[in-house]
Structure formats: C-alpha cells, structure tokens
Design an enzyme around this catalytic site. Structure first.
Site, PDB file in Angstrom:
ATOM      1  CB  SER A 302      -1.119   0.013   1.348  1.00  0.00           C
ATOM      2  OG  SER A 302      -1.744  -1.163   1.153  1.00  0.00           O
ATOM      3  CB  SER A 303       4.441   2.016   0.759  1.00  0.00           C
ATOM      4  OG  SER A 303       5.163   1.097   0.077  1.00  0.00           O
TER       5      SER A 303
END
Length: 582
Positions: A302-303
């Site tokens: 998700s980064s």
C-alpha cells in the site's frame, strides 16, 4: 778470515737486504699509486658504483588512505599506524636465529601462532629474503617483538583501517582488506579517491641504516583527499537504534531505514539490521555485509497507492475533490476479486488513502491508460538506478507486458507485481515533498544542490501530499508515525511475500513519508522484513520507527514545528484541502 774482513762482509750483506726491502716498498708504493691512478683516472665510475651499491637506497614515503567523515566532520573511517613483523630467512640462518628457542616461543605466543608450524615454515623458506609472519600488529605488540631482538626478524610500518562508528555505519561505509583495498560499501566505490600514490626518494644511508643524505625525488607522493559524506552521524545513529529495537522486538529477519533531504537529495542516513562490527570480522558471513537498503527489493504494498491517485489526477480522470464509490467493498475483475477490509461506500481521494482502500485505488488506476500509469512509476524513480554508485544496487522490477489484464493493473495499484528498494521508496516520497521535483540523490555532501527535474505537476504533488496527512490522523492507518508539533504525510504498506505458486505466510511492513508538511525537509522510508507474531502491519511495525526517527531528526536539524491547524493545510494545498474522515 780476519775479524775485520768478517765485519765488512756482514755490512755488505745487511746493505743488500736493506736495499731489497727498500726496493720492495718502493715497488709496492708504485703499485698502489698506479692502482689508485687507474681507478681514479681511467676507471672512476666503478669505484663510485661500488660505493653507491653499499650506501644508496630507495626510500618509500607511504601515503595513508584518506579519511571518511560525515557532513559535520565526524570521522567514520580512519587509518591508524601499525606494523607488520617479517623475517629474512637468509639472515636468520646465517646468524643462527633459530637457536633462540625461548625467544621464538615468546614471539609465537604473543602473535598467537603455533611454534612448530612457524619453525617448519622457516625451514621451507631458506631461499627467500622476505616472509610475512604477522600483519597489522598493535604498537604494544610491535614493541614487544622489537625487544626480543631475534636476528632476521624485522618490523615494517603499515596502516590499518578503523571504523569508530562500528556497526552503525558498517553497511554504508564497508571495509578494506589487509592491504587497504576497498572491498565493500563506499570503501569499494571510492577506492581510487581514497587511495593515494606512494612517493619514492633516493637517499644515502650509513652502516646503521640512518639516512645521511637525500639525493633526489624519484616519484612525488600524491595524497588523496578526504571523503565528506552527506550522512549526519547523529541521525544515522538514531535511525539504527530505533530500527534495531523494532527488529528485535518483532523478531524480524531484517530491516532498513533511509533518510533523505528533500531540498538537496542528500542521503542523511542509511541503516540496516542485522549489522556487523567492521573492526572485527572474524567469522563474518557474506550475506550480513550487503547494504539491504539498496540491494534487497520487495513488493511495496500500500505504500505506493498514492501513485494511482497521482496518475488519475495527472490524466484529468478525477479532480482532487472527487468521490469514488467503493460499494459493496469488493469488485470482480476477470474472475478474480479485489477486496477492502469492509464496505466504505463513497470515499474521497484522501479517505481512500487514509483507509488504504484497494477497491478505491484499483478504480483510479483503471481510469487511466496503463502506459500513463506505468509512466508515473518510472517518473518517480522506480525501475531505475538511483545513481549513488553503491555496490550491488538493484533497480527493482517493473514488468513490461504487451497486454495487461484489469486484475494485473489493479494489483499493481496496491503494490503487487512490482519490486522496489527502500532507497527508491524514500526517493519517491522525496519527489512528492519537493513539489514534484526529482533531485539527483547524493551520498557526498553537496555545497550547491544539482538542478532538479520536474517530474510531477506541482499542484498534483501538493494535493496528494495533503491527502497523505490524513493517514497519520485519527482514523488513518499510520497513527504511530505522528510527530508531536509537526504535521506528517505518509503511507503505510503491508505486503505478503511471494513463494512458489502464490504467497506465503511472511510479510514486509513499511512506512514512507515526509515532514514537516507545510515545508517538507525530510523524507524517510522504513522497511521491516518478516516480522513475527500477530503484529505485522506497516502501521504497527514500521510507522513507530518512522515517528521516532523523524522526531529526532527534525529536532537535530532545528526545523521549526508547523502543527498549527487545518487552516495551514488548506494554505499549502491552494485552498483545496480535503479534511480527513473522522
């Protein structure tokens, strides 16, 4: 014969002997004069040559390897004078040095050598003139060896590399071999820069080996320049301390932290765990020496979700105040499902990032051409070398396919199907923090930053950065990354590690972000590999490390707090702030 006749005959005999002696002396004198005249007049060079062979020597002026310091002059690598003990077997056997058994036993004991092995080695080396016995002796050991006074055993000056920061900078600085050649890290990358050229002089020495005359310079010594890094040792030590605590607490396999200066592109800290002591490498395994921040890649999870938002905004597919319907909390793509943890319904772009919605970013990614979406990854530095020149640096992997399925695009939007390094992740967030400008990264301290390249629209970068602030606010996944007195923008990441045939039970937890939000100065990426136990999310494992390192670094750099409320957030985003869902 009368008495007088006998006396006369004796005098004549004496005179004859006297003249013979005088003649012999004169002949010897003439011979010496002739020989001297021959040598001095007819063949003078031979006499000079023989004299020079006995007294002229070439003296080497050793140039030590230069220093490596941090940006504030703190020494990270220094060369200290030591000595090597060596043996001339010819002198040893001529003077029967091996008969000094007790002295040899004492020598072997202080050098931690086996006496019988050394004796056998000396026997095999009878025809040699130089044999090393031990390298890099400390001054105390050198003095002890000198006092033993064993014929044929001598000391030779040399240097040894010492690393004051030890394991804190081990992966970045690297180390040298016994001959001062760089093997790992910056010692290897800048080996020629750090290494000078020894000078040579022709000198005349007396019988005692003392220099009595300097004849000429054969080769000028070239001294190397010190290497001044961009690293701030205070931040480096803090980052290592916090990362080590986190990896030990969560029983993680490894971890990395990278700290970048948003304004200049300088690397202020780069640490990894587990580390090692470069001053004592006995038993060191090769895998522990690699700089994981640049060599190891991982699926970021998700980064990298902000890249889907950036692509959609840049393509004009959505506005910064757009709302995306994520009901019913899942979507089917080509027979596969993309799911959120629950049904969030209609979400703003800020809320999509705050809640880390897979459905939301998938819809944003599918709203733009795949070429443009991939271009966003490339423009932020993924898939390419950062240019630092560190050994073993990886470029990561971005797959190029002729055809992309919708599911493949969706998984790419939430960080699967792509691999990056911790350094690349930090660089991407530094671009966001600098208003879409990519500064060339540097591990060397720069006086004037190199020209930056505009890779994102400034307004798009500011809008996404403002949205990322909601991740560290109430309701976000990165609460532990908050820094008292400062506004932080960042994103958590939790990715499941791939195994043959699918995904296993191990995870990579990450958090990347910038601060202070109103005028970003620092970008930090934290990656923790394979945390054990029930807590393996980026918000639980990596975000606290980010918060502690960012808090300490901001104060060390005397950066003023900026947490003055939502009005300031609206100001930096051009009046288009999307308040976080609470």
């Amino acid at each position: 014969m009368s008495k007088q006749a006998k006396v006369t005959k004796g005098h004549q005999h004496f005179a004859w002997r006297f003249y013979c002696v005088i003649g012999a002396v004169l002949l010897l004198f003439v011979a010496l004069i002739s020989r001297a005249a021959y040598i001095q007049v007819l063949e003078p060079d031979r006499l000079r040559l023989e004299g020079d062979m006995r007294s002229l020597r070439t003296k080497t002026e050793t140039v030590q390897r230069s220093l490596i310091t941090d940006r504030n002059g703190v020494e990270l690598a220094v060369s200290v004078p030591v000595e090597a003990v060596w043996v001339d077997p010819k002198i040893l056997f001529e003077k029967d040095g091996l008969s000094m058994t007790r002295r040899w036993e004492a020598l072997c004991e202080v050098l931690d050598l086996d006496f019988d092995t050394v004796m056998a080695r000396m026997e095999k080396s009878k025809g040699k003139r130089f044999v090393y016995l031990q390298r890099q002796l400390s001054p105390a050991m050198s003095s002890y060896v000198k006092n033993l006074k064993i014929p044929g055993v001598y000391l030779k000056p040399e240097s040894r590399r010492f690393y004051p920061a030890g394991e804190v900078t081990a992966h970045l600085i690297g180390f040298t071999d016994i001959d001062d050649r760089g093997l790992e890290g910056l010692e290897r990358s800048y080996d020629q820069w750090l290494t000078g050229t020894d000078g040579k002089r022709k000198v005349r020495k007396d019988r005692g080996g003392r220099v009595i005359e300097s004849i000429e310079v054969l080769e000028e010594a070239q001294k190397p320049q010190d290497l001044v890094l961009s690293i701030d040792q205070r931040i480096q030590a803090l980052a290592y301390q916090e990362l080590k605590k986190a990896t030990e607490y969560h029983r993680a396999t490894s971890g990395s932290v990278v700290v970048l200066d948003v304004k200049t592109g300088e690397v202020l800290a780069m640490v990894n765990t587990p580390s090692y002591n470069p001053n004592n490498r006995k038993g060191l395994k090769n895998h522990r020496t690699r700089n994981r921040a640049v060599t190891d890649t991982f699926e970021p999870g998700s980064s990298v979700k902000p890249l889907a938002v950036i692509s959609a905004l840049d393509a004009g597919a959505v506005d910064s105040d757009a709302v995306v319907d994520t009901s019913p909390g899942w979507m089917r793509l080509g027979g596969r499902q993309v799911r959120d943890s629950r049904n969030y319904g209609e979400m703003s772009l800020a809320t999509i990032l705050q809640k880390s919605s897979n459905v939301g970013v998938s819809k944003l990614a599918l709203s733009v051409p795949i070429e443009q979406f991939l271009g966003t990854f490339y423009s932020l530095g993924f898939g390419s070398d950062t240019g630092l020149g560190l050994p073993g640096e990886s470029t990561g992997v971005i797959h190029e396919r002729r055809r992309w399925s919708d599911f493949e695009v969706a998984t790419l939007s939430f960080g699967y199907g792509i691999t990056v390094t911790p350094l690349q992740l930090a660089q991407a967030y530094a671009v966001l923090g600098s208003g879409g400008q990519m500064h060339p990264l540097s591990i060397i301290k720069v006086d004037e930053p190199l020209p930056a390249k505009q890779v994102l629209e400034p307004q798009v970068a500011r809008d996404v950065l403002t949205m990322l602030h909601s991740v560290t606010e109430e309701g976000g996944t990165g609460l532990s990354a908050r820094v008292p007195g400062y506004m932080v923008a960042g994103k958590t990441g939790t990715s499941r590690k791939a195994v043959a045939g699918g995904y296993g039970d191990d995870y990579v937890a990450s958090f990347a972000g910038v601060a202070p939000l109103t005028d970003p100065r620092l970008a930090i990426a934290v990656v923790v590999n394979e945390p054990a136990g029930d807590r393996y999310y980026g918000g639980d494992v990596a975000a606290p490390v980010f918060g502690q390192v960012m808090a300490g670094a901001l104060r060390m750099m005397n950066i003023a707090p900026d947490d003055v409320g939502d009005s300031r957030i609206a100001a930096i985003s051009g009046g288009k702030a999307d308040g976080p869902a609470r």
